[in-house]
Design an enzyme around this catalytic site. Sequence first.
Site, short mmCIF file in Angstrom:
data_model
loop_
_atom_site.label_atom_id
_atom_site.label_comp_id
_atom_site.label_asym_id
_atom_site.label_seq_id
_atom_site.Cartn_x
_atom_site.Cartn_y
_atom_site.Cartn_z
CG ASN A 1 -2.07 -1.01 1.00
OD1 ASN A 1 -2.41 -1.35 -0.15
ND2 ASN A 1 -2.62 -1.54 2.09
CB CYS B 1 -3.99 -7.85 3.31
SG CYS B 1 -3.74 -6.18 3.91
CG HIS B 2 1.13 -10.13 4.19
ND1 HIS B 2 1.21 -10.65 5.45
CD2 HIS B 2 0.61 -11.12 3.41
CE1 HIS B 2 0.78 -11.89 5.44
NE2 HIS B 2 0.40 -12.19 4.22
CB CYS B 3 0.56 -3.26 3.67
SG CYS B 3 0.49 -2.86 5.39
CB ALA B 4 0.19 -7.07 -0.64
#
Length: 441
Positions: free
Chosen positions: A116, A395-398
């Site tokens: 992100n 979501c691991h910022c993905a």
Amino acid sequence: MLNTKRIRKSFPAIRCGRMISNNAASTQIPVQLLDLMKKLAVSYDNVHRGQSRSSILTTEAFESSYDTIAQFIGAPSRRNIVLYRNTTEAINAVMYSLMTEFHDGDNVVTTYMEHNSNYVPWYGLTHEILPKFGINVECRLAKFDKETGKLDLDHLSSLVDKKTKLVCCTGASNFLGTKTPIKEIRRIADASGYKQPTGENKSYLLIDGAQTVPNTYINVKELDIDFLAWSFHKMISPFGVGALYAKEDLLKNMRPFLYGGDMIADGMVTPEKVSYNSLPWKFTAGTPNILGTILSAQGLRLLMDFSLDKKKYFMTGKALDSSDIKTAMENIEAHETALIGEAMKILSEIPSLKIYGPKDPKDRTSLVSFNYEGISPFKIAEELNEFNVESRAGCHCATLAHYYYGLTLPASCRLSFYVYNDIKDVRKACDAVKKCVQFKS
Ligand SMILES: Cc1ncc(COP(=O)(O)O)c(C=O)c1O
């Protein structure tokens, strides 16, 4: 290969029995840096703001840290390096600094595999900030192949045109593990024909190096990268420092992201005109993270020593030799390929486990994300913790990439390894995954 047996002795977290396998989020700190912190605690002062011996020595150590950082990525000099809190802030700094350079009808191209940090700033710029000034700029997203996890270069190429000011791409996905082909992306950006204010006809290339610089040999000159951002907390240094590399001409012409003290030319502030400091200090407004900067540069030196398996650079003033950097980073990459190869082998024996990203370990970094039908990744991560295996679910910022797979709960479980992990760690972690999912769906 790395001498992991020796490296492990330097990490208190490992010595106290933790199995560290969430390194894509942050790595651990070695005792050498903790000792250095203690040493600095009695001698440090602010930089550029004092005449005491402490202030002068701290200023020297702080400034020379920029040289180490520049050398590590093959940048011409410290003038190319700007330090921020992390990768996220470094990318935001590029966005804010270039904000006034965009024209109506321009576009920015990024990808569905971004963290992100390398999507949301461009979303904010194109959807929220510029429209307020009547400037419409599109944010375009290049696809990746869901099976192979590879970036779709044809699609990327079709999105880049003579209105593309900037191509922003990750060097490696923190969810898929995919390493992206930076040279080919550079060629695509070069061919756009965008007229930059410098007279060049090409799109700028920004690489998010958060998952690349810690484990890959990156030379910004060889790759002709315009902007490179990364964080030191993912490569054995403490939290709080991230770097932005940029070509000198770009930094010279760019607006500062932060305005204030120390970023101005000495005495050059009047009600009518303010002139800025020379590079890189033009971008260093306010008191910087002095100790963090010194520790991060020494962290790079120590990482080189770990990888070369000799005491050569840590706590010396030696310039980093370019062939040593290449050898050190190639050793780390080979170590990670071996680890992730073993992880892929064990995990792919688990029926119904969906593993994301490239199949060939050479195409990926040493992280692996997976899902198991019928069991929440959060549940798997919590159970792994019961086996003393540290993982990350989420979501691991993905976030874009998770939705791209149609995951209604945008989440997966991820294991990630670094220089101090050995093959036993990998086997332990992956065998624990087997135990967590078998007979449970
Ligand atoms: C690919 C990638 N980009 C950017 C970031 C953001 O890094 P930071 O949190 O240090 O800003 C991360 C962190 O996980 C990452 O993996």
